[in-house]
Write a protein that holds these residues in place. Structure first.
Motif, PDB file in Angstrom:
ATOM      1  N   THR A  97       0.862  -1.197   0.000  1.00 63.18           N
ATOM      2  CA  THR A  97       0.000   0.000   0.000  1.00 63.18           C
ATOM      3  C   THR A  97       0.882   1.224   0.000  1.00 63.18           C
ATOM      4  OG1 THR A  97      -1.735  -1.167   1.213  1.00 63.18           O
ATOM      5  CG2 THR A  97      -1.790   1.262   1.244  1.00 63.18           C
ATOM      6  N   ILE A  98       0.594   2.118  -0.977  1.00 60.59           N
ATOM      7  CA  ILE A  98       1.444   3.304  -1.089  1.00 60.59           C
ATOM      8  C   ILE A  98       0.709   4.593  -0.724  1.00 60.59           C
ATOM      9  CG2 ILE A  98       2.877   2.227  -2.871  1.00 60.59           C
ATOM     10  CD1 ILE A  98       1.351   3.950  -4.923  1.00 60.59           C
ATOM     11  N   PHE A  99      -0.658   4.581  -0.659  1.00 59.12           N
ATOM     12  CA  PHE A  99      -1.375   5.813  -0.386  1.00 59.12           C
ATOM     13  C   PHE A  99      -2.779   5.487   0.100  1.00 59.12           C
ATOM     14  CE2 PHE A  99      -1.833  10.310  -0.637  1.00 59.12           C
ATOM     15  CZ  PHE A  99      -3.135  10.587  -1.000  1.00 59.12           C
ATOM     16  N   GLN A 100      -3.323   6.400   0.931  1.00 60.54           N
ATOM     17  CA  GLN A 100      -4.693   6.254   1.421  1.00 60.54           C
ATOM     18  C   GLN A 100      -5.487   7.463   0.946  1.00 60.54           C
ATOM     19  OE1 GLN A 100      -6.304   3.759   3.514  1.00 60.54           O
ATOM     20  NE2 GLN A 100      -7.990   4.953   2.661  1.00 60.54           N
ATOM     21  N   ALA A 101      -6.414   7.227   0.019  1.00 60.16           N
ATOM     22  CA  ALA A 101      -7.272   8.301  -0.475  1.00 60.16           C
ATOM     23  C   ALA A 101      -8.443   8.471   0.475  1.00 60.16           C
ATOM     24  CB  ALA A 101      -7.752   7.994  -1.891  1.00 60.16           C
ATOM     25  N   LYS A 102      -8.929   9.720   0.623  1.00 55.93           N
ATOM     26  CA  LYS A 102     -10.035   9.978   1.539  1.00 55.93           C
ATOM     27  C   LYS A 102     -10.883  11.100   0.972  1.00 55.93           C
ATOM     28  CE  LYS A 102     -12.371   9.545   5.366  1.00 55.93           C
ATOM     29  NZ  LYS A 102     -13.145   8.315   5.629  1.00 55.93           N
ATOM     30  N   ALA A 103     -12.181  10.772   0.764  1.00 57.03           N
ATOM     31  CA  ALA A 103     -13.155  11.764   0.320  1.00 57.03           C
ATOM     32  C   ALA A 103     -14.310  11.768   1.312  1.00 57.03           C
ATOM     33  CB  ALA A 103     -13.634  11.466  -1.095  1.00 57.03           C
ATOM     34  N   LEU A 104     -14.948  12.947   1.510  1.00 61.05           N
ATOM     35  CA  LEU A 104     -16.037  13.108   2.482  1.00 61.05           C
ATOM     36  C   LEU A 104     -17.292  13.527   1.764  1.00 61.05           C
ATOM     37  CD1 LEU A 104     -14.113  15.074   5.252  1.00 61.05           C
ATOM     38  CD2 LEU A 104     -14.540  12.604   5.145  1.00 61.05           C
ATOM     39  N   LEU A 151     -17.699   5.313  -2.678  1.00 57.52           N
ATOM     40  CA  LEU A 151     -16.966   4.193  -3.268  1.00 57.52           C
ATOM     41  C   LEU A 151     -15.847   4.780  -4.128  1.00 57.52           C
ATOM     42  CD1 LEU A 151     -19.922   1.876  -4.376  1.00 57.52           C
ATOM     43  CD2 LEU A 151     -18.521   1.736  -2.296  1.00 57.52           C
ATOM     44  N   TYR A 152     -14.649   4.090  -4.133  1.00 56.45           N
ATOM     45  CA  TYR A 152     -13.478   4.592  -4.830  1.00 56.45           C
ATOM     46  C   TYR A 152     -13.170   3.701  -6.038  1.00 56.45           C
ATOM     47  CZ  TYR A 152     -12.821   7.151  -0.453  1.00 56.45           C
ATOM     48  OH  TYR A 152     -13.012   7.947   0.640  1.00 56.45           O
ATOM     49  N   ASN A 212      -8.840   0.006  -3.183  1.00 60.62           N
ATOM     50  CA  ASN A 212      -9.903  -0.652  -2.415  1.00 60.62           C
ATOM     51  C   ASN A 212     -11.152   0.193  -2.550  1.00 60.62           C
ATOM     52  OD1 ASN A 212     -11.659  -1.227  -0.010  1.00 60.62           O
ATOM     53  ND2 ASN A 212     -10.044  -2.753   0.356  1.00 60.62           N
ATOM     54  N   GLU A 213     -12.224  -0.416  -3.040  1.00 58.96           N
ATOM     55  CA  GLU A 213     -13.454   0.322  -3.321  1.00 58.96           C
ATOM     56  C   GLU A 213     -14.032   0.969  -2.064  1.00 58.96           C
ATOM     57  OE1 GLU A 213     -17.569  -0.575  -5.777  1.00 58.96           O
ATOM     58  OE2 GLU A 213     -16.778  -2.136  -4.461  1.00 58.96           O
ATOM     59  N   GLN A 214     -13.893   0.272  -0.930  1.00 60.81           N
ATOM     60  CA  GLN A 214     -14.509   0.783   0.301  1.00 60.81           C
ATOM     61  C   GLN A 214     -13.594   1.780   1.033  1.00 60.81           C
ATOM     62  OE1 GLN A 214     -17.602  -0.021   1.142  1.00 60.81           O
ATOM     63  NE2 GLN A 214     -17.811  -1.383  -0.659  1.00 60.81           N
ATOM     64  N   THR A 215     -12.292   1.449   1.161  1.00 58.98           N
ATOM     65  CA  THR A 215     -11.412   2.268   1.998  1.00 58.98           C
ATOM     66  C   THR A 215     -10.629   3.310   1.229  1.00 58.98           C
ATOM     67  OG1 THR A 215      -9.541   0.746   1.773  1.00 58.98           O
ATOM     68  CG2 THR A 215     -11.137   0.297   3.545  1.00 58.98           C
ATOM     69  N   GLY A 216     -10.419   3.141  -0.056  1.00 57.30           N
ATOM     70  CA  GLY A 216      -9.632   4.084  -0.845  1.00 57.30           C
ATOM     71  C   GLY A 216      -8.152   3.841  -0.750  1.00 57.30           C
ATOM     72  N   LEU A 254     -11.271   8.325  -8.658  1.00 56.26           N
ATOM     73  CA  LEU A 254     -12.657   8.758  -8.718  1.00 56.26           C
ATOM     74  C   LEU A 254     -13.357   8.319  -7.445  1.00 56.26           C
ATOM     75  CD1 LEU A 254     -15.097   9.912 -10.410  1.00 56.26           C
ATOM     76  CD2 LEU A 254     -15.439   7.553 -11.203  1.00 56.26           C
ATOM     77  N   ALA A 255     -14.097   9.282  -6.795  1.00 54.05           N
ATOM     78  CA  ALA A 255     -14.901   8.972  -5.601  1.00 54.05           C
ATOM     79  C   ALA A 255     -16.349   9.234  -5.955  1.00 54.05           C
ATOM     80  CB  ALA A 255     -14.484   9.818  -4.409  1.00 54.05           C
ATOM     81  N   SER A 256     -17.280   8.229  -5.770  1.00 54.69           N
ATOM     82  CA  SER A 256     -18.693   8.344  -6.127  1.00 54.69           C
ATOM     83  C   SER A 256     -19.538   7.946  -4.940  1.00 54.69           C
ATOM     84  CB  SER A 256     -19.024   7.435  -7.320  1.00 54.69           C
ATOM     85  OG  SER A 256     -18.174   7.717  -8.411  1.00 54.69           O
TER      86      SER A 256
END
Length: 1390
Positions: A161-168, A179-180, A193-197, A217-219
């Protein structure tokens, strides 16, 4: 309310006081009740709940509320009063319809609780309207950053794992579920990861690619679906395979704890074999850096980041890591031990600022009182504590090592209360460390309270109490209350009373607590007229002490006794100077009755006093009403009547005889004018001179006078006075030549008693002494002279001078040549000029004349002298020396050998040589007969006592020697008879001598000749008068010497009469001669100065410089320079004072500070100017008086206190302490709270400075206080200081959790999973406010679960048709030690 009619049957009944015939009436009364608006509107639901979606249009109908009332004709209006601060809703005032008034956004507020009020006139009703806002998908997911970058290493494996994406997404439910996915995936190397990003690798990265751009993309899951994207830049880096290496395995450094912040103290060094950023090393501290005390620069240089304190932590073990700058950095660690070396930066701190000890009185000296303790966090000598008192304490001693306080003597608590007003000692103790260079200190107050022991017995206010009571007094009549006090405290001073004697008949009882004596029996005056009760007071000590008093109770009777005086006649003596209104005497009559029957009034019923006296009707005290005059009336007779107040009254009379006694109010009075009296000298001792009398108009001894002479000028006892008659007598020989006038001060004193009341008068008496011719002329010119043989006839050879101290004719002298060559010389009868009458014969060599000097007194007195005239020649005898020089001490007696001179014939013949003094000169001034010379011996002797201080230091004496031819001697044998008196060479002598001449010293040698022979010429000397004490003695050789020590300060002048008589054998008559000898005592510096000024003076500490503090005064009884006094300070104190050398004025030369030095002891030295000088000294204590020049300074400028918020009222919190260096009221400190206590929650003891809780505290209302405390002294112009007291309230679990809504009414769809969250509020802090929620009841089917945070969820589907309502009971409990919980009823309706 509807209108109604009510009817009632009213019956009217005749009242007995109405004078009407007895009858009954009846009638029908109709009462109409009118409606008022007294019923408030009532809503048809206790609470309303509505649901509305967000973003609905304005005016959307949310719901309707309805209220009704029982009153008639009432119009109800509706109003939203609370819960809609932003105006989101509106309500129709008439219909109660609620609509939207603004766009509703659920993300801003998801729930509204409105309070709606229905108004029906003056009364209202209200209800709660809950509005839940439902969510719409109106928000896209939102990344925090639009662009991100990340560094990776080329050898990372797939799945890393190289990065953790986070959208609110602020929407709720599926609308907010994100979902990512990857919109751009270079070379398919990445996955998300679709759930965690979370983004991870799925392929091998290429170092040559450098970077990859990945679009994410975050939807959300709402309808319609919304989304957003952001770009991630992935940078690929080389592999890092060498970790850094330190040059040592560990380090240990020692530094001073006082090193300043930012100072560098050590550098660590590590190396890395990699190159580039992989070999670049950065340092950091990862462990052991408590308090962030140290920092490290990138180059490994350690520095001090925050202030160090060895006392908080003396050793740090830092774990320093060296990391390279690779993507996957490698690191190495090393331990660095930093040891802090102590400096003296902590003062000792007492474990209490105010020690309170209780010490039992009467313990012996050396008893243990208490122990103080101070702790110094420093190390070694810096932390060694020594104790001392701030000021020397005579009452207690302090062990400097242990801090134990012990008494130095025995204490008496009650004596302390009397002396100091309090049995408490307030001491200031100092704790000092032994640090260098300057020890640090702390101070604390020690209060020692004296504990009482039962060492004082109760003490009655009186030893004898008296009370009266009627014999008819009822049972339980209170007679009298006795009172005793016990200066002990507590139970030792708690007193109980009892009757121990005199109550054998049990007639009285006493209250053991109050001392109230009460009648409990029946009295009979005739049986017992009085009672004497012995009452005991006992304290409640362990070993009780007691004392007794006597209560005398007189039983009163009826008026059957007349007043009775103790005697029928009273004689009183009064002084005539008695003041008007003063008590003359008191008469007292007794009446064995009581009450008014014994209430006596006194009056003067018969008198000859003409209103001179008055009587007090109540006390019988007779007072003077008019001024007395003994000479006008000396006797008064008064009839005094005593009448009681009975009915009828009874009376009796007595006589009072008042004798007026004379008062010494008149001083003796001499006749006007001065008194002069003339007497003749030499009157017999004891002769009456004059009678001096005074009159005194007082009587008896007040008018009896005694007389005394209190001063005589010149000094001496020449006169005495008869103390009764006032006659002045001579008391010594009166010699006009000694004094021609005497001034006496006569004092007449009456004989009043006491001596202090005696009065006196003074009178000056002047006595003039008339001259007698009692002195013969005395020749003072030389008895030889040298003349030129060729002198002209008529020339004056010399002037013969003879002195006679008498006055007038008695002292006038006539001269005559009575023998010798009267043809050759003549003498002027009046001037004494000796002239040549005929030519001189050179061959004759000498002429001898006998010259007489006769006064002109009535009894003429004559003396003769031989005058030798020497003719100057050229071949006379030759002296052995051309000039003789000798030294002579002053003060030598007359007849003292000065020098022996010798002359011889130049021809060597054996002819006899005679010597003559022809002149005595000093500085070309001729002097009198100061010296004599032996005519045949050539021995020069003194003829007077010489005084060098009179200005003559060198005498030039001219001596002539004459050679006589030999003469054939003829011898005749003639038998002598005593026919010649002894003859003094001088009729009067005078000399002066030093007062310190030793006894036995010769002062005069009398040259007395007697022309007779044998025993007829033998002489006997004596002192006839003038030496009553025997200071002088004279032997038979005529030498006058000192017999006893002399003192000029007692007597400075003596006038002696020296008597000589021949020793002719008795019974032949003996001849006697006398000579007057005047002796003046010259002062010797034998008396040191004596101080007469006070030894204590006071001076305010603000006295200006150069102010005269006091004046030193000393006297010296010596005279001349021996009595001149100069002043000096023996040891000037700090250049504060100086003294005037001549005037003795001590002046202030430096500023005073009483707080530094409160008194000075000046040693003043008085030195006379004698040779050698004498001195004396005195110590003068200068007390410096305090002025209010010091502020009461607080020991701290800031005090901090933490306390529980439930601290009880009256609890002491802290004591502030201010000290004022002044004394008295200027140094008495009073405390007050001047600000920061608006609610008056605290109070401060104005004397001790102890701050206490005054009202209950509440941290939730006020968590802290900043009190400003002012100290002020009690000076006339008070000085002040302030300090701040920071009081922080610590939370206690006293707040009950409160639900925001209770109960909750929620309408939910039957297929909903998530329910609203329950929320309670707790205003406590920390664990006391941390809430947990528990579902207590109503969930028997298990349809709900409740998290600890209050989230309520469904665990099974609800079915309204099965159960349409759930009533859940939820508790909210805090996490405090004594947890408090609240209940919530929540109703869920499907």
């Amino acid at each position: 309310m509807t209108t109604s009619l009510a009817s009632a049957n009213l019956r009217a009944t005749r009242f007995p006081w109405l004078k009407t015939p007895h009858q009954e009436l009846s009638s029908i009364v109709t009462i109409t009740v009118l409606d008022t608006q007294d019923n408030p509107p009532v809503f048809n639901q206790g609470m309303y709940g509505f649901v509305v979606f967000e973003n609905v249009a304005l005016g959307y109908h949310v719901g309707t509320v309805f209220a009704s009332t029982m009153d008639l004709n009432t119009n109800i209006s509706y109003l939203i009063t609370t819960g809609d601060q932003r105006g989101m809703f509106a309500i129709n005032r008439v219909t109660g319809q609620i609509t939207t008034a603004s766009i509703i956004d659920r993300e801003e507020q998801a729930f509204y609780q409105l309070k709606v009020v229905a108004s029906g006139g003056a009364v209202t009703g209200d209800t709660i309207v809950n509005i839940t806002v439902k969510d719409l998908n109106d928000n896209s997911p939102h990344f925090i950053h639009a662009v991100e970058s990340v560094n990776v290493v080329e050898n990372w494996k797939a799945g890393h794992t190289i990065f953790q994406a986070k959208a609110l997404d602020p929407d709720e439910g599926v609308n907010g579920m994100v979902l990512y996915s990857l919109k751009q995936n270079p070379k398919g190397l990445f996955s998300i990861n679709e759930q965690t990003g979370a983004i991870s690798l799925i392929g091998q990265l290429d170092i040559n690619a450098g970077t990859y751009q990945v679009e994410i993309l975050a939807s959300d899951m709402g309808v319609p679906q919304l989304s957003s994207t952001f770009i991630l830049t992935v940078s690929v880096h080389d592999v890092n395979d060498n970790p850094p290496v330190f040059d040592q395995l560990s380090y240990e450094i020692t530094i001073l704890e006082s090193e300043p912040v930012n100072s560098r103290f050590f550098k660590v060094q590590a190396s890395d074999k990699d190159s580039g950023v992989n070999g670049e090393i950065a340092y950091s501290i990862i462990e052991g850096n408590a308090g962030d005390a140290f920092g490290i620069f990138p180059d490994g240089q350690l520095y001090i980041k925050s202030e160090l304190d060895r006392e908080l932590q003396e050793r740090y073990v830092l774990l320093v890591v060296a990391s390279d700058r690779a993507v996957e950095p490698l690191n190495a660690t090393v331990n660095i031990t930093v040891i802090l070396e102590d400096v003296n930066d902590n003062r000792p701190l007492f474990n209490s600022t105010n020690y309170v000890f209780y010490f039992e009185e009467e313990q012996s000296g050396g008893s243990y009182v208490g122990k103080i303790n101070a702790v110094d966090k420093d190390f070694g000598p810096n932390g060694e504590v020594r104790y001392s008192f701030e000021h020397m304490q005579p009452d207690f001693e302090l062990n400097t090592i242990t801090g134990e306080i012990r008494s130095t003597h025995q204490f008496d608590r009650e004596a302390l209360m009397r002396q100091r007003g309090a049995a408490v000692f307030s001491l200031t103790v100092i704790a000092t460390d032994q640090g260098l260079p300057k020890p640090l200190k702390d101070q604390a107050t020690v209060q020692i309270y004296m504990k009482d022991i039962n060492d004082n017995a109760p003490k009655f206010l009186k030893d004898l109490y008296q009370a009266t009571i009627s014999e008819l007094a009822a049972n339980l009549t209170q007679v009298l209350r006795v009172s005793a006090s016990d200066v002990d405290e507590g139970t030792n001073g708690l007193i109980h009373y009892s009757v121990i004697k005199g109550n054998e008949e049990k007639q009285f009882a006493i209250d053991s607590s109050t001392g109230q004596v009460t009648l409990v029996g029946k009295l009979d005056h005739e049986a017992t007229a009085s009672y004497s009760l012995v009452i005991q007071a006992v304290d409640s000590g362990v070993v009780p002490l007691s004392s007794t008093c006597t209560l005398s109770i007189d039983v009163l009777d009826e008026n059957d006794n007349s007043p009775s005086f103790p005697k029928s006649i009273l004689s009183v003596d009064v002084l005539e100077n008695m003041r008007v209104g003063e008590l003359v005497s008191s008469v007292t009559a007794t009446d064995s009755d009581s009450g008014d029957n014994a209430d006596l009034h006194y009056s003067i019923t018969g008198t000859n006093n003409h209103g001179t006296f008055s009587i007090s009707p109540n006390t019988g005290s007779i007072f003077l009403a008019k001024k007395l005059d003994f000479e006008t009336q000396s006797l008064y007779k008064l009839n005094i009547t005593a009448k009681d107040q009975g009915r009828p009254p009874r009376s009796s009379t007595m006589s009072v005889v008042i004798y007026v006694r004379d008062f010494n109010d008149n001083p003796p009075n001499f006749p006007a004018g001065d008194i002069f009296k003339s007497i003749i000298e030499n009157i017999p001792v004891g002769s009456s001179v004059i009678s001096v009398t005074a009159n005194d108009s007082d009587a008896d001894i007040n008018g009896q006078l005694t007389y005394a002479i209190i001063q005589q000028t010149p000094r001496g006892n020449h006169f005495r006075i008869d103390e009764v008659r006032g006659t002045i007598f001579t008391n010594a020989e009166i010699d006009r030549e000694f004094a021609n006038l005497f001034e006496l001060t006569v004092k007449a004193t009456d004989q009043a008693v006491p001596v202090e009341s005696r009065r006196f008068a003074l009178k000056n008496v002047t006595i003039l002494v008339m001259d007698q011719n009692d002195n013969v002329p005395v020749f003072i010119s030389q008895n030889a002279l040298a003349a030129d043989p060729s002198v002209m006839i008529g020339s004056v050879l010399t002037t013969i001078i003879a002195a006679d101290p008498d006055e007038g004719a008695n002292g006038e002298v006539e001269y005559e040549i009575i023998n010798g060559d009267t043809k050759t010389f003549i003498v002027d009868r009046y001037s004494g000029d000796l002239r040549v009458a005929s030519a001189l014969v050179p061959s004759q060599l000498i002429y001898n004349l006998i010259v007489s000097a006769t006064d002109l007194g009535p009894e003429r007195r004559k003396s003769t002298t031989e005058m030798t005239i020497i003719l100057q020649g050229v071949d006379g005898p030759v002296f052995t020396q051309p000039k003789y020089i000798t030294i002579l001490k002053e003060g030598e007696p007359i007849g003292t050998n000065v020098i022996s001179i010798e002359a011889a014939s130049p021809r060597g013949s054996e002819a006899q040589v005679e010597y003559y003094i022809v002149s005595v000169r000093c500085e070309d001034k001729s002097l009198g007969r100061l010296f004599t010379i032996g005519r045949h011996t050539g021995v020069i002797q003194t003829a007077a006592i010489l005084d060098r201080e009179q200005g003559v230091r060198l005498y030039l004496v001219d001596v002539y020697a004459i050679e006589k031819s030999s003469i054939l001697p003829l011898y005749f044998n003639i038998l002598d008879i005593n026919d010649n008196p002894p003859v003094f060479s001088m009729t009067s002598y005078s000399t002066s001598l030093m007062e310190n001449l030793a006894p036995g010293s010769a002062i005069l040698n009398f040259n007395v000749t007697d022309a007779d022979d044998g025993s007829n010429s033998q002489l006997s000397f004596s002192i006839a008068s003038g030496d009553s004490v025997g200071h002088f003695d004279i032997n038979n050789s005529g030498v006058l010497s000192i017999q006893q020590p002399l003192d000029r300060e007692r007597q400075s002048f003596y006038s002696l009469v020296v008597q000589v008589h021949d020793m002719a054998p008795l019974p032949a008559s003996r001849y006697t001669s006398t000579a007057q000898v005047s002796i003046i005592l010259l002062d010797v510096n034998d008396s040191p100065p004596s101080f007469i000024s006070p030894k204590l003076t006071y001076i305010p500490e603000n006295t200006p410089i150069d102010t005269v503090v006091f004046k030193a005064q000393a006297t010296d009884p010596d005279s001349g320079p021996n009595s001149y006094i100069e002043y000096s300070l023996l040891r000037p104190l700090g250049n504060k004072f100086s003294i005037g050398t001549i005037d003795g004025e001590v002046r202030l030369t430096g500023e005073l500070d009483r707080e530094a030095v409160s008194n000075y002891t000046l040693t003043v030295v008085a030195t006379d100017k004698g040779q050698p000088s004498l001195s004396s000294s005195t110590d003068v204590v200068v007390i410096v008086l305090d002025i209010n020049d010091n502020n009461p300074i607080f020991a701290q400028k800031l005090y901090r206190v933490e306390l529980e918020e439930n601290t009880l009222t009256g609890t002491d919190l802290i004591q502030v302490l201010a000290t004022d260096g002044d004394e008295g009221t200027n140094g008495q400190v009073r405390y007050s709270i001047v600000s920061g206590d608006n609610g008056n929650e605290f109070r401060i003891d104005s004397v001790t400075g102890v701050i206490t809780v005054a009202k209950p505290l509440d941290r939730e209302r006020e968590p802290s206080y900043m009190l400003t405390v002012q100290s002020s002294d009690r000076g006339s112009s008070p000085r002040t200081d302030t300090t701040t007291v920071n009081i922080v309230l610590k939370d206690v679990n006293d707040y009950i959790p409160t639900f925001e809504l209770s109960p909750y009414n929620v309408n939910v769809p039957e297929n909903l999973e998530t329910l609203p969250k329950v929320v309670a509020r707790d205003d406590d802090q920390g664990l006391n406010s941390k809430l947990t929620y528990v579902l207590v009841s109503g969930n028997e089917e298990g349809a709900f679960i409740l998290s600890a945070s209050g989230e309520l969820r469904l665990v099974q589907s609800l079915d309204r048709e099965t159960k349409e309502q759930y009533v859940l009971l939820i508790t909210a409990a805090d996490s405090g030690k004594a947890n408090v919980q609240s209940l919530l009823v929540k109703s869920c309706i499907t």
